[in-house]
Design an enzyme around this catalytic site. Structure first.
Site, PDB file in Angstrom:
ATOM      1  N   LYS A  76      -0.266 -88.428 113.489  1.00 19.68           N
ATOM      2  CA  LYS A  76      -1.153 -87.278 113.389  1.00 19.68           C
ATOM      3  C   LYS A  76      -2.010 -87.402 112.141  1.00 19.68           C
ATOM      4  O   LYS A  76      -1.519 -87.782 111.076  1.00 19.68           O
ATOM      5  CB  LYS A  76      -0.319 -85.990 113.342  1.00 19.68           C
ATOM      6  N   SER A 152      -1.517 -77.444 116.092  1.00 16.96           N
ATOM      7  CA  SER A 152      -2.484 -78.367 115.543  1.00 16.96           C
ATOM      8  C   SER A 152      -2.245 -79.818 115.966  1.00 16.96           C
ATOM      9  O   SER A 152      -3.059 -80.694 115.674  1.00 16.96           O
ATOM     10  CB  SER A 152      -2.490 -78.268 114.017  1.00 16.96           C
ATOM     11  N   SER A 176       3.062 -75.858 115.716  1.00 18.77           N
ATOM     12  CA  SER A 176       2.127 -76.934 116.032  1.00 18.77           C
ATOM     13  C   SER A 176       2.717 -78.105 116.805  1.00 18.77           C
ATOM     14  O   SER A 176       1.985 -79.002 117.216  1.00 18.77           O
ATOM     15  CB  SER A 176       1.472 -77.464 114.748  1.00 18.77           C
TER      16      SER A 176
END
Length: 498
Positions: A76, A152, A176
């Site tokens: 990520k 996210s 997230s």
């Protein structure tokens, strides 16, 4: 190995193929990049790739010694730094920022044999439950590209759901991991605070609300990864006692007693909850009752509105501190034109939050944790929806110009009205996802299990929380559900079938 056969294996399955020499790590890389080229133009899940580096690193994996030797993995684009590579956190301010070292989390992943092939899309500074940064553009949901995969960790979710990789690095500071898992038909585990590696220097990620882990298609992949990543780290601010068994092996052991389970479908902040979200929970409740477990409805003991006010105050303080550090490093003041509106509003409000107010706010996290601890003295699990509605359409939750101009008044307000404006700013997105933040602020483990499809073919997950340290209970339940008729996973009808 064809792209079709590659996507039919989970991470454990791919590692077994490498171990038995049925396929080489380089062949897995080629299959992963072929799948990426096929689907990423429509999804915008992956924003950078490292093919030359990955091919070199594939030559150093040790099949038989590393549990995930040769398995392609995506990181990520926030907190999961790879030495020498760009890490933007979804922000134009950091578009040229290169990491000086591997994060501890990434080092542990590489030690496990994963081969890092790229970074996935994330909203600026991980502040949203959608993934639509101005820097990289929106990620799209493989089930319907008009919709968001969530955030996210939205790019990670889209990459896993479309078969680019069997699992991907993710993080969870307010849902997230679980939110995109729910929106994208995946399994998502947020471990207990302090369970997985952090640092050095970042041991209080969002004051302990945020953790790094992964999104996966199968429960066993997440279980095996937790076996690999759980750690006692001396420099970290928080620790969870090491689990003495094996999460992967213990998934198959039956519970020795009938469970006591509480559930609710009521939003903790009083916002609406869709019939789809309720039905997803009811499906699980009926199944648990059929298994002989005791299930009863119970409202959360925590004041949800106050919890979110404390959450946003933490966000304000964190953003103000981060922007101050960036200004010092860049040698200039930063303005609203340097960042997205949500980042600016939080940073401006954080300037007026006193140290005493920040400490009092954090103390209320501990009150909530005590309230949940009391609940778990009576119940083994607490079940809620993950999200109150199916995935929003791309652009639906991005502020329009009139809203932005209203939010730009933040600097003119006193601190009480600033915090009110922040709540107002996030209320549309909070309406979609009001259930997940509780586990972050109390430090408890929680999962999203994919158990429902809407009439429009969008997946929705159910959240199950347990007391601190009981990921083994959650993984055992998830394994049972995965083998049941309830599990949706990727057996539905996404636009990019595996």
């Amino acid at each position: 190995m064809s792209s079709f056969s590659y996507t039919s294996y989970d991470a454990i399955g791919l590692a077994e193929l490498v171990r038995s020499r049925e396929v080489s790590p380089v062949e897995l890389l080629e299959a992963a990049y072929a799948r990426l080229e096929e689907v990423n133009p429509q999804l915008n899940a992956v924003i950078r790739t490292y093919e030359t580096r990955a091919r070199e690193e594939a030559g150093y994996v040790r099949p038989g010694e590393q549990p995930f030797a040769g398995v392609p993995l995506l990181l990520k684009d926030i907190s999961q730094s790879l030495e020498g590579e760009i890490l933007t956190s979804g922000s134009r301010l950091l578009k040229d920022h290169r990491a000086l070292r591997n994060s501890n989390f990434v080092s542990r992943l590489r030690d496990a044999g994963f081969v890092i092939i790229g970074h996935t899309n994330t909203p600026e500074f991980g502040l949203k439950n959608i993934t639509e940064p101005r820097l990289h553009g929106p990620s799209r949901n493989p089930w319907n590209t008009n919709h968001s995969p969530g955030g996210s960790s939205g790019g990670a979710a889209a990459a896993v759901a479309s078969g680019i990789v069997p699992m991907a690095g993710a993080s969870d500071g307010g849902g997230s991991i679980r939110i995109p898992a729910s929106f994208s038909g995946l399994f998502g585990l947020k471990p207990t605070r302090g369970r997985t590696p952090v640092g050095p220097g970042v041991g209080r990620q969002w004051q302990g609300a945020s953790i790094d882990f992964a999104l996966s298609r199968t429960v066993r992949d997440s279980a095996a990864l937790l076996d690999t990543l759980q750690v006692i780290q001396p420099e970290a601010a928080f620790h969870a006692p090491l689990f003495p068994g094996s999460y992967l092996a213990d998934m198959n052991y039956p519970h020795q007693r009938k469970l006591r389970i509480a559930y609710t479908t009521n939003s903790p902040v009083g916002t609406p909850v869709s019939e789809d979200a309720k039905e997803a929970v009811y499906k699980l409740v009926r199944w648990l009752e059929e298994q002989g477990h005791h299930v009863e409805e119970k409202l959360s003991p925590v004041n949800g509105v106050r919890l979110m006010e404390n959450y946003y105050m933490m966000n304000s303080g964190e953003m103000a501190a981060m922007i101050s550090s960036m200004e010092h490093a860049m040698g200039r003041s930063l303005t609203s034109s340097d960042m997205e509106i949500e980042s600016w509003v939080l940073a401006e409000a954080g300037k007026k939050v006193s140290a005493a107010e920040f400490v009092h706010s954090l103390a209320e996290w501990d009150v909530a944790a005590a309230q949940m601890s009391t609940l778990f003295e009576r119940y083994d699990f607490y079940i809620t929806p993950v999200n109150a509605f199916p995935a929003p359409k791309v652009g639906e939750l991005t502020p329009h110009e009139e809203q932005i101009q209203h939010l730009m008044q933040i600097s003119e307000l006193d601190k009480v009205h600033q915090q009110q404006l922040i709540y107002e700013m996030f209320e549309p997105s909070l309406t979609y996802t009001p259930f997940t933040q509780l586990a972050n602020l109390t430090g408890q483990p929680a999962i999203s299990v994919p158990l429902h499809l809407t009439a429009d073919g969008l997946p929705m997950g159910v959240q199950v929380m347990a007391t601190k340290g009981r990921e083994d209970w959650l993984l055992h339940l998830a394994g049972q559900l995965e083998a049941s008729e309830l599990w949706i996973g990727m057996n539905g009808n996404p636009l990019f079938p595996l």
